[in-house]
Scaffold this active site. Structure first.
Site, PDB file in Angstrom:
ATOM      1  N   SER A 137       1.329   3.431  -3.219  1.00 52.84           N
ATOM      2  CA  SER A 137       1.886   2.428  -2.307  1.00 52.84           C
ATOM      3  C   SER A 137       3.381   2.636  -2.125  1.00 52.84           C
ATOM      4  O   SER A 137       4.077   3.119  -3.030  1.00 52.84           O
ATOM      5  CB  SER A 137       1.644   1.025  -2.871  1.00 52.84           C
ATOM      6  OG  SER A 137       2.396   0.054  -2.178  1.00 52.84           O
ATOM      7  N   TYR A 162       2.038  -5.294  -8.987  1.00 51.49           N
ATOM      8  CA  TYR A 162       1.259  -4.399  -8.113  1.00 51.49           C
ATOM      9  C   TYR A 162       1.926  -3.031  -8.039  1.00 51.49           C
ATOM     10  O   TYR A 162       1.287  -1.991  -8.216  1.00 51.49           O
ATOM     11  CB  TYR A 162       1.146  -5.012  -6.716  1.00 51.49           C
ATOM     12  CG  TYR A 162       0.546  -4.082  -5.687  1.00 51.49           C
ATOM     13  CD1 TYR A 162      -0.796  -3.722  -5.752  1.00 51.49           C
ATOM     14  CD2 TYR A 162       1.327  -3.556  -4.659  1.00 51.49           C
ATOM     15  CE1 TYR A 162      -1.343  -2.855  -4.814  1.00 51.49           C
ATOM     16  CE2 TYR A 162       0.788  -2.700  -3.723  1.00 51.49           C
ATOM     17  CZ  TYR A 162      -0.554  -2.350  -3.801  1.00 51.49           C
ATOM     18  OH  TYR A 162      -1.089  -1.484  -2.879  1.00 51.49           O
TER      19      TYR A 162
END
Length: 346
Positions: A137, A162
């Site tokens: 990501s 995350y």
């Protein structure tokens, strides 16, 4: 040019998160070219489960598609899938997504993004694969102020759990590449959008709020001069990039990480105004969101802006979809899927 060797109709592709947003489009692209796709998805209810089943129903029309409703954290089930189907290429897209939700519910991120990914790596070790591609990501760049973000930047300071799990995935992949000669490629996605996308993404949520006659919350403090910048990437461009990498890796350097984004960041307010115009076109009437401005959120970064030079050098990756074109396709789909369908029922 993208790698001409892909996809290979004789290969078995195992795609986790197969009825997720990116997984669905990738699976469909491969199935259209007569490839065999083994899908894995736990069909959780993080967002509208009906949307996931709509994707699944579409994929199920292809004879070469098989879905297993399995959680990546189930080590025995994952190992059994690898043993029975012996995939050539694995694309691990299953993960608990969302920066803000990781603050509310951290446990699920550890199970899915850490334990689950470890199980995939172990399966690739025990049942060797040609290539493992996995979703990282853009959030790994944290509060990096140097733009555009480059793969050589230091990414040791994540600002959300995350992001920390995604950086951990890259480290784990590096270890398995080094120890067991597994070709691994991490993809740092930059805000993927499009029809049938994730309802937890801002553009989708803004549209929901409009039709519910509710205000949208914009987390930029109303500071238009110092607005958030985002590198919005249309789903078709993302899929082209993944397909180009399926059988592409450096035999001298089995571990690789690439940015995969649009390389053209826009201000959040520009994105919102463009979405209003596209919804106006889809509905044939003027659309204007009710806007409420709030402080910047913890875990959000000021700008995400991808350098895609490395991916372009590898496979000729070059995004082709403009923001206007991509958001218009989303708006047209949304109106057809949610609004017109509801009106027919009523």
């Amino acid at each position: 040019m993208l790698n001409s060797k892909v996809p290979n109709p004789d290969a078995v592709y195992l795609i986790t998160g197969a009825v997720g947003f990116v997984g669905y489009y990738l699976s469909k692209t491969l199935l259209k070219q007569n490839c065999k796709v083994i899908g894995v998805d736990n069909l959780n209810d993080y967002y509208d489960i009906n949307l996931k089943y709509s994707r699944l129903n579409d994929l199920s029309t292809y004879k070469n598609f098989t879905l297993f409703k399995t959680d990546l954290a189930d080590k025995e089930a994952i190992a059994s899938l690898f043993e029975n189907y012996r995939p050539n290429v694995v694309v691990n897209l299953a993960a608990q997504a969302g920066v803000r939700y990781s603050i509310e519910n951290p446990d699920v991120y550890i199970q899915s993004n850490m334990v689950g990914f470890h199980n995939i790596l172990e399966a690739c070790r025990l049942y060797p694969v040609e290539h493992l591609i996995y979703a990282s990501s853009s959030s790994v760049y944290g509060a990096n102020k140097k733009v555009p973000f480059e793969e050589t930047d230091v990414v040791d300071n994540p600002v959300s759990l995350y992001a920390a799990t995604k950086k951990s995935n890259e480290l784990m992949a590096h270890t398995y590449s080094h120890l067991y000669n597994i070709p691994t490629t991490g993809l740092r996605f930059f805000t993927v959008y499009g029809p049938m996308g994730r309802p937890d993404m801002a553009y989708f949520g803004f549209t929901d709020k409009y039709f519910a006659k509710e205000p949208i919350k914009i987390f930029n403090n109303g500071d238009f001069e110092n607005d958030l910048y985002r590198d919005f990437t249309y789903i078709d461009d993302i899929v082209k990039g993944i397909v180009g990498l399926l059988h592409h890796y450096d035999k001298e350097n089995l571990y690789n990480v690439y940015n995969i984004g649009n390389n053209q960041p826009v201000k959040l307010m520009e994105f919102i105004h463009t979405l209003e115009k596209c919804l106006s076109n889809a509905l044939g009437e003027k659309v204007e969101f009710i806007k409420e401005f709030e402080p910047f959120k913890k875990g959000d970064v000021p700008a995400t802006y991808a350098s895609t030079d490395k991916l372009h050098a590898a496979i000729g990756f070059k995004p082709e979809t403009s923001l206007q074109e991509g958001l218009q396709k989303f708006a047209d789909w949304y109106v057809s899927y949610y609004i017109e369908k509801t009106e027919k029922i009523n």
